[in-house]
Design a protein around this motif. Structure first.
Motif, mmCIF file in Angstrom:
data_model
loop_
_atom_site.group_PDB
_atom_site.id
_atom_site.type_symbol
_atom_site.label_atom_id
_atom_site.label_comp_id
_atom_site.label_asym_id
_atom_site.label_seq_id
_atom_site.Cartn_x
_atom_site.Cartn_y
_atom_site.Cartn_z
ATOM 1 N N TYR A 61 0.916 -6.057 1.491
ATOM 2 C CA TYR A 61 1.905 -7.104 1.688
ATOM 3 C C TYR A 61 1.256 -8.448 2.032
ATOM 4 O O TYR A 61 1.934 -9.461 2.181
ATOM 5 C CB TYR A 61 2.856 -6.701 2.813
ATOM 6 C CG TYR A 61 2.148 -6.332 4.083
ATOM 7 C CD1 TYR A 61 1.718 -7.307 4.958
ATOM 8 C CD2 TYR A 61 1.858 -5.006 4.378
ATOM 9 C CE1 TYR A 61 1.024 -6.977 6.104
ATOM 10 C CE2 TYR A 61 1.169 -4.671 5.524
ATOM 11 C CZ TYR A 61 0.761 -5.654 6.380
ATOM 12 O OH TYR A 61 0.064 -5.336 7.509
ATOM 13 N N TYR A 114 3.578 1.156 0.647
ATOM 14 C CA TYR A 114 4.863 1.423 1.280
ATOM 15 C C TYR A 114 5.413 2.797 0.896
ATOM 16 O O TYR A 114 6.446 3.228 1.398
ATOM 17 C CB TYR A 114 5.881 0.356 0.877
ATOM 18 C CG TYR A 114 5.989 0.171 -0.603
ATOM 19 C CD1 TYR A 114 6.770 1.016 -1.356
ATOM 20 C CD2 TYR A 114 5.292 -0.834 -1.264
ATOM 21 C CE1 TYR A 114 6.866 0.890 -2.709
ATOM 22 C CE2 TYR A 114 5.376 -0.984 -2.634
ATOM 23 C CZ TYR A 114 6.166 -0.116 -3.347
ATOM 24 O OH TYR A 114 6.247 -0.248 -4.702
ATOM 25 N N MET A 154 0.332 0.887 5.851
ATOM 26 C CA MET A 154 1.125 -0.207 5.273
ATOM 27 C C MET A 154 0.198 -1.318 4.785
ATOM 28 O O MET A 154 -0.149 -2.229 5.525
ATOM 29 C CB MET A 154 2.095 -0.752 6.319
ATOM 30 C CG MET A 154 3.018 0.323 6.868
ATOM 31 S SD MET A 154 4.687 0.109 6.333
ATOM 32 C CE MET A 154 5.137 -1.349 7.223
ATOM 33 N N TYR A 163 5.615 5.522 3.611
ATOM 34 C CA TYR A 163 6.648 5.084 4.551
ATOM 35 C C TYR A 163 8.047 5.337 4.006
ATOM 36 O O TYR A 163 8.924 5.857 4.710
ATOM 37 C CB TYR A 163 6.449 3.598 4.864
ATOM 38 C CG TYR A 163 7.593 2.956 5.590
ATOM 39 C CD1 TYR A 163 7.915 3.334 6.892
ATOM 40 C CD2 TYR A 163 8.359 1.975 4.982
ATOM 41 C CE1 TYR A 163 8.973 2.746 7.559
ATOM 42 C CE2 TYR A 163 9.415 1.376 5.646
ATOM 43 C CZ TYR A 163 9.724 1.764 6.926
ATOM 44 O OH TYR A 163 10.776 1.186 7.581
ATOM 45 N N PHE A 178 7.154 -2.115 10.610
ATOM 46 C CA PHE A 178 7.735 -2.762 9.435
ATOM 47 C C PHE A 178 8.661 -3.904 9.842
ATOM 48 O O PHE A 178 8.581 -5.006 9.307
ATOM 49 C CB PHE A 178 8.507 -1.733 8.608
ATOM 50 C CG PHE A 178 9.215 -2.320 7.427
ATOM 51 C CD1 PHE A 178 8.552 -2.516 6.230
ATOM 52 C CD2 PHE A 178 10.552 -2.693 7.525
ATOM 53 C CE1 PHE A 178 9.203 -3.071 5.141
ATOM 54 C CE2 PHE A 178 11.215 -3.253 6.447
ATOM 55 C CZ PHE A 178 10.531 -3.440 5.256
ATOM 56 N N PHE A 196 13.315 -2.685 -0.560
ATOM 57 C CA PHE A 196 13.752 -2.476 0.825
ATOM 58 C C PHE A 196 15.177 -2.956 1.028
ATOM 59 O O PHE A 196 15.482 -3.639 2.005
ATOM 60 C CB PHE A 196 12.796 -3.194 1.776
ATOM 61 C CG PHE A 196 11.395 -2.667 1.731
ATOM 62 C CD1 PHE A 196 11.094 -1.432 2.284
ATOM 63 C CD2 PHE A 196 10.379 -3.397 1.137
ATOM 64 C CE1 PHE A 196 9.797 -0.929 2.238
ATOM 65 C CE2 PHE A 196 9.080 -2.901 1.092
ATOM 66 C CZ PHE A 196 8.790 -1.674 1.635
#
Lengths: 93, 93
Positions: A4, B4, A1, B7, B78, A82
DNA sequence: TGATGAATATTGGGTAACCGATAAATATAA
DNA sequence: TTATATTTATCGGTTACCCAATATTCATCA
């Protein structure tokens, strides 16, 4: 990940003005591990270069107008990607 | 915003079995742009190698037990990192 | 004032993540 | 079957993202 970090720096600064060390601690809370200074300061520098954040004489960073707009777009994209984050949080309980 | 994709592949497959083209469309919905085949198929291959997903003879991918556990951990991380996602979605309205 | 620790900053990578181009396999239908 | 479209797959390359190590500045207080 990955990926971000920059986004979350902007997000954190939109909530409250912070210096580098505070931002670092904020990430430690979120991720569990401290980001390296070699991660955080170059990121801040780039955001400053882009005019998205400013620094005062006490090294406190804050969002610019451009930064707020940028965050808003990034935020929209994040929420689109998301959109089902709520169900994710149910899933991992 | 990178990182991402893997994921979200796991997450999508936890919702329903899919082939590569369906996964591609799912990402198009989320991000606005189609991921390249050079993105999606190597990612699927790696997940298969790791034993997190399996493929049937119709090229339909689904999660393995390991994949489900992996997703659960990733999901927890997350949700920890983006614990205030709800406020983000308010912010960008 | 000098010393000690914290915060800030820079440098030089390493590699994960992704893409474009291309090719091969598979399905669809004419 | 032939043709056309869709899906799957591979490969080489690029870059975003982040780190460890090190240096420098700043703050605090003995």
């Amino acid at each position: 990940m990955k990926g971000y970090l920059t986004y979350l720096i902007l997000w954190n600064l939109s909530q409250t003005r912070m210096n580098g060390a505070q931002i670092t601690r904020e990430f430690e809370k979120r991720r569990g591990t401290k980001p390296s200074p070699g991660t955080i300061y170059p990121a801040l520098k780039e955001l400053k270069t882009k005019g998205l954040i400013t620094v005062d004489n006490k090294k406190t960073y804050s969002l610019t107008i451009d930064g707020e707009n940028e965050l808003k777009s990034a935020c929209k994209l994040f929420c689109k990607i998301f959109y089902d984050a709520k169900e994710m949080s149910e899933f991992c309980k």
